[in-house]
Design a protein around this motif. Structure first.
Motif, PDB file in Angstrom:
ATOM      1  N   ARG A   1       0.202   2.876  -9.597  1.00  0.00           N
ATOM      2  CA  ARG A   1      -0.748   2.949 -10.693  1.00  0.00           C
ATOM      3  C   ARG A   1      -1.685   4.132 -10.513  1.00  0.00           C
ATOM      4  O   ARG A   1      -2.201   4.348  -9.413  1.00  0.00           O
TER       5      ARG A   1
ATOM      6  N   GLU B   1     -12.378  -1.790  -4.227  1.00  0.00           N
ATOM      7  CA  GLU B   1     -11.787  -3.024  -4.753  1.00  0.00           C
ATOM      8  C   GLU B   1     -10.263  -2.981  -4.740  1.00  0.00           C
ATOM      9  O   GLU B   1      -9.612  -3.996  -4.481  1.00  0.00           O
ATOM     10  N   ILE B   2      -9.688  -1.804  -5.022  1.00  0.00           N
ATOM     11  CA  ILE B   2      -8.227  -1.756  -5.012  1.00  0.00           C
ATOM     12  C   ILE B   2      -7.683  -1.515  -3.606  1.00  0.00           C
ATOM     13  O   ILE B   2      -6.490  -1.420  -3.399  1.00  0.00           O
ATOM     14  N   GLY B   3      -8.586  -1.404  -2.629  1.00  0.00           N
ATOM     15  CA  GLY B   3      -8.126  -1.387  -1.238  1.00  0.00           C
ATOM     16  C   GLY B   3      -8.162  -0.057  -0.530  1.00  0.00           C
ATOM     17  O   GLY B   3      -7.505   0.135   0.481  1.00  0.00           O
TER      18      GLY B   3
ATOM     19  N   ILE C   1      -4.873   6.272 -10.205  1.00  0.00           N
ATOM     20  CA  ILE C   1      -6.266   5.913  -9.929  1.00  0.00           C
ATOM     21  C   ILE C   1      -7.235   6.821 -10.670  1.00  0.00           C
ATOM     22  O   ILE C   1      -8.443   6.627 -10.613  1.00  0.00           O
TER      23      ILE C   1
ATOM     24  N   SER D   1       0.847  -1.197   0.000  1.00  0.00           N
ATOM     25  CA  SER D   1       0.000   0.000   0.000  1.00  0.00           C
ATOM     26  C   SER D   1       0.876   1.238   0.000  1.00  0.00           C
ATOM     27  O   SER D   1       1.553   1.529   0.978  1.00  0.00           O
TER      28      SER D   1
ATOM     29  N   ARG E   1     -14.644   1.434  -7.839  1.00  0.00           N
ATOM     30  CA  ARG E   1     -13.468   0.555  -7.898  1.00  0.00           C
ATOM     31  C   ARG E   1     -12.498   0.842  -6.750  1.00  0.00           C
ATOM     32  O   ARG E   1     -11.597   0.052  -6.478  1.00  0.00           O
TER      33      ARG E   1
ATOM     34  N   LEU F   1      -9.996   5.389 -12.816  1.00  0.00           N
ATOM     35  CA  LEU F   1     -10.905   4.388 -12.248  1.00  0.00           C
ATOM     36  C   LEU F   1     -12.200   5.039 -11.764  1.00  0.00           C
ATOM     37  O   LEU F   1     -12.188   6.153 -11.263  1.00  0.00           O
TER      38      LEU F   1
ATOM     39  N   TYR G   1      -1.674   4.863  -6.698  1.00  0.00           N
ATOM     40  CA  TYR G   1      -1.735   3.946  -5.576  1.00  0.00           C
ATOM     41  C   TYR G   1      -0.988   2.688  -6.010  1.00  0.00           C
ATOM     42  O   TYR G   1      -1.306   2.092  -7.025  1.00  0.00           O
ATOM     43  N   ASN G   2       0.041   2.346  -5.279  1.00  0.00           N
ATOM     44  CA  ASN G   2       0.919   1.234  -5.654  1.00  0.00           C
ATOM     45  C   ASN G   2       1.448   1.399  -7.076  1.00  0.00           C
ATOM     46  O   ASN G   2       1.467   0.457  -7.863  1.00  0.00           O
TER      47      ASN G   2
END
Lengths: 290, 254, 237
Positions: free
Chosen positions: B65, B77-79, B67, B2, B74, B70, B62-63
């Motif tokens: 990528r 879903e990605i946390g 966001i 994360s 979502r 999105l 986020y990580n």
């Protein structure tokens, strides 16, 4: 081109009447969240009251004003004595009461004034302006626009109008600033009835006076309210005018529609608008920072 | 994993610049406090992170990528989970149902399976119920599990929001003013709870809060926003003594 | 000293839940009283009960007049303003309309205009946002608006439910200074529920401690400040 202009102008005039009814529906919906199915029948009843007053020998405009006043008081009474006691009842109970009101007004009108068709006078002279728009239609436009402007000014520039908007938006907070929310609801009903009454008296010379005269008109009014956004007064007016004009143009230029399918065009407009913009043309999706 | 990276983010409302090139990072396992004067853009930034607002410049990754492409749903879903400053609960539902609603995005049943009540989806439902029960236990909500949310005390509703956010097993939790209306003891309890969540669930936390006691106690690092810009960043001690922060935000009382 | 507010054996209910079980308290004319208590002790309910927002049993007298059982809007018209939990702003209306609504029951137009300007001078941020829809204000700005709106009533009694909620520390300090000034200069009595017990006890002259719907401790703010349990639980030293 003349035909087109003619159609648009007379569409504007009937559209204004739809706008009045739509605004009546929107007023009650924003203040109480309810949809008054009897709005059209109440308008019809008002038109009969006007007819009786004129029949008694009163001048047209005096009868017109008196009818607006009586309609205002009558509707406020209905809210206070019928709807206030059942404020906690379910939505379905309210629907039943509105349908009940619909039937009561309809049959009472038939019982008092009979179901036979009566002519209703227009205060405006016969004839037309350069063959484009009849004096009556022009008069309707004028009367409705004055009425709408008055309602707009009342809601936006007077303290009571502000209180009414506040009560509609957030009844709990409205009480917390000392607004008597119950009275605001009654006031909303009264205003709605005034707009309905004006619509009834303006359309009666065209469709003639009879207890079922408003059935189709109310459907157009609903269409206008939904198209404009059920919580937007400006939307209701724009929706009404739009529906009036489209109905007129479609009836003339699309031969297969003719007079029989005119009502369906209203529904088609609703479906198309809702597909493109679900909250209506002027509807707002609630703004609130989270 | 994360790792949240906010990179020169710009947000405008009409002519107003709400965020003006804000950059900072929230590395895995850290608790970062976000403070600043009213209207500085804290909640606006949160709303960017849950994709409720459009970003007009810069990037949020986020990580590694971005966001920004999105859709909002979502995010869970990605946390990324969140709570809201002035609460966003379902008022006519019970505490348990509110928590269960938070588990919906993570549910594996599928629409058809649910509609037909296939064994798989029933097992899934049972799993969600057990999870909700555990969360209610963890956040002291068991006693009010079947009560409507409408009349619960504010502090209890705040806890409920955290429970609901945890239902989707976030890796990054965004907390918007969790200490609202709590007294000193309860804030202490909340601080322990946030530390506990981080340690037991390996959570990363970004926290907006005006209660300095809480922020200074739980945060590893504090970021200060003012008028849409980053004013300062550092450890709680550094921030407490930062002259500009004292002037713009803390006052002598801080 | 005469009492502005007297509460006797007050019970309050949310449906079947019994939230207040017979509380007694009073508020001096021109005084500030704070209610301390844990989450769920009944602080918010007490404020709501005083202005007719929940079902109650028992007696509430305002200036010698019984107000229990009166409708919320009628109590407000007697000069009781409430800054509610959750702020209760009219989101679709502008900041200025929200403020005007606070004074909607007043008849002195001139005074209202004056007070509006006064609020803008107390909360300059609101002036910048006067034409903006209140729903687009930040959380803290909406809180300022809620307080300012309540003051627009020119109340005799101000009920404050967590006025510092969502406000930056600097603004909180300012707000409490403003509240103190309004109390001293205009004689507005206040009943205050506030998470920051230190600030609340500094501002207030009297305090009550509420536990699960009962008053368990009462006294002057100084006495309460010295009380061991209060110090540990609410002040943290």
């Amino acid at each position: 081109m003349d035909l087109f202009l003619q159609l648009v102008l007379s569409g504007l005039a009937t559209g204004c009447i739809y706008a009045c009814l739509a605004l009546a529906v929107v007023t009650i919906h924003t203040t109480s969240g309810q949809v008054n199915f009897a709005q059209g029948e109440m308008a019809m009843f008002s038109a009969y009251i006007a007819w009786s007053l004129i029949d008694l020998g009163l001048p047209y405009w005096l009868a017109f004003i008196l009818t607006l006043a009586v309609s205002f008081l009558g509707a406020a009474m209905i809210q206070i004595f019928l709807l206030r006691p059942m404020a906690q009842a379910s939505i379905l109970s309210h629907v039943i009461v509105f349908l009940g009101l619909f039937t009561i007004f309809n049959s009472t009108a038939g019982w008092i004034w009979s179901f036979t068709i009566k002519p209703f006078p227009s205060p405006f002279p016969e004839g037309s302006v350069m063959g484009l728009i009849g004096f009556h239609e022009l008069g309707v436009l004028g009367v409705v626009l004055v009425l709408l402007a008055a309602v707009y000014a009342f809601l936006n520039f007077t303290p009571v109008g502000l209180a009414m908007r506040a009560a509609a938006e957030n009844p709990t907070s409205a009480r917390l600033v000392g607004i008597r929310v119950g009275r605001m609801l009654a006031l909303g009903w009264g205003l709605a009835a005034v707009m309905g009454a004006a619509a009834g008296m303006m359309i009666a010379p065209v469709v003639y006076l009879e207890p079922n005269m408003m059935a189709g008109i109310l459907l157009y009014g609903f269409a206008a309210a939904v198209v404009g956004g059920i919580d937007s007064p400006a939307g209701a007016v724009a929706g009404g005018i739009l529906v009036g004009v489209i109905e007129n143009l479609a009836g003339a230029y699309l031969p297969f529609i003719g007079n029989e399918l005119k009502l369906s065009t209203a529904l088609l407009v609703i479906v198309i608008v809702l597909l493109v913009k679900p909250s209506g043309l002027f509807g707002r999706t609630a703004v609130n920072r989270v | 994993m994360s790792h949240l990276c906010i990179d020169k983010v710009v947000v405008r409302f009409g002519g107003i610049v709400a965020l003006d090139g804000v950059s900072f990072e929230v590395p895995e396992g850290e608790i970062v406090g976000l403070i600043g004067p009213n209207g500085a853009g804290k909640t606006t930034l949160f709303n960017c992170l849950s994709r409720l607002y459009q970003v007009h410049g810069g990037d949020i990754t986020y990580n590694g990528r971005s966001i920004l492409s999105l859709p909002p749903h979502r995010m869970t879903e990605i946390g990324i989970g969140r709570t809201f400053q002035n609460l966003a609960l379902f008022h006519n539902m019970t505490v348990r149902d509110n928590i269960l609603a938070g588990g919906h995005p993570a549910s594996r049943g599928g629409f058809i399976g649910n509609a037909l009540r296939l064994p798989g989806s029933r097992r899934e439902e049972r799993r969600l119920h057990e999870k909700a029960d555990r969360l209610m236990e963890e956040l002291d909500l068991t006693a009010v599990a079947n009560e409507g949310v409408g009349e619960l005390p504010f502090g209890t509703r705040k806890r409920l929001e955290i429970a609901r956010a945890l239902m989707s097993d976030p890796k990054l939790l965004l907390l918007d003013e969790p200490a609202g209306g709590l007294n000193h003891d309860e804030v202490d309890e909340l601080a322990e709870r946030i530390h506990g969540l981080r340690d037991e669930r390996a959570l990363t936390v970004l926290l907006v809060e005006h209660h300095m006691g809480l922020v200074m106690r739980v945060s590893d690092r504090v970021v200060v926003l003012s008028f849409g810009r980053k004013l300062a960043e550092g450890t709680p001690d550094e921030i407490r003594q930062h002259p500009e922060v004292i002037e713009a935000y803390l006052g002598k009382a801080g | 000293m005469t009492h502005l507010l007297e509460v006797n054996d007050l019970h309050a209910y949310y449906g079947p839940t019994h939230v207040l079980s017979g509380i007694h308290f009073s508020l001096n004319k021109g005084g500030i009283t704070t209610i301390l208590g844990a989450n769920g002790a009944g602080k918010t309910t007490t404020l709501r009960a005083l202005c007719g927002m929940v079902t109650t049993k028992g007696q509430i007298s305002l200036d010698g007049r019984r107000i229990d059982g009166s409708a919320c809007e009628e109590i407000v018209r007697m000069g009781v303003a409430h800054v509610p939990e959750g702020r209760g702003t009219f989101a679709a209306l502008t900041t200025e309309e929200n403020l005007k609504l606070g004074a909607v029951t007043r008849r002195d137009k001139h005074g209202v205009t004056q007070d509006l300007e006064h609020m803008y001078s107390l909360f300059p941020r609101l002036k910048e946002r006067r034409k903006q829809q209140a729903g687009t204000l930040s959380g803290g700005e909406q809180q300022m608006l809620a307080v300012a709106r309540a003051l627009m009533l020119r109340p005799n009694l101000l009920l404050l439910d967590e006025p510092s909620f969502g406000l930056a520390p600097l603004i909180v300090a300012e707000l409490f200074e403003i509240l103190g000034r309004i109390n001293r200069e205009d004689g507005v009595s206040m009943l205050l529920v506030e998470q920051n017990a230190e600030l609340a006890l500094d501002l207030a002259s009297h305090a009550y401690l509420l536990e699960t719907g009962k008053v368990v401790l009462s006294g002057s703010a100084e006495e309460i400040q010295e009380h061991d349990q209060v110090r540990r639980t609410y002040l943290g030293y």
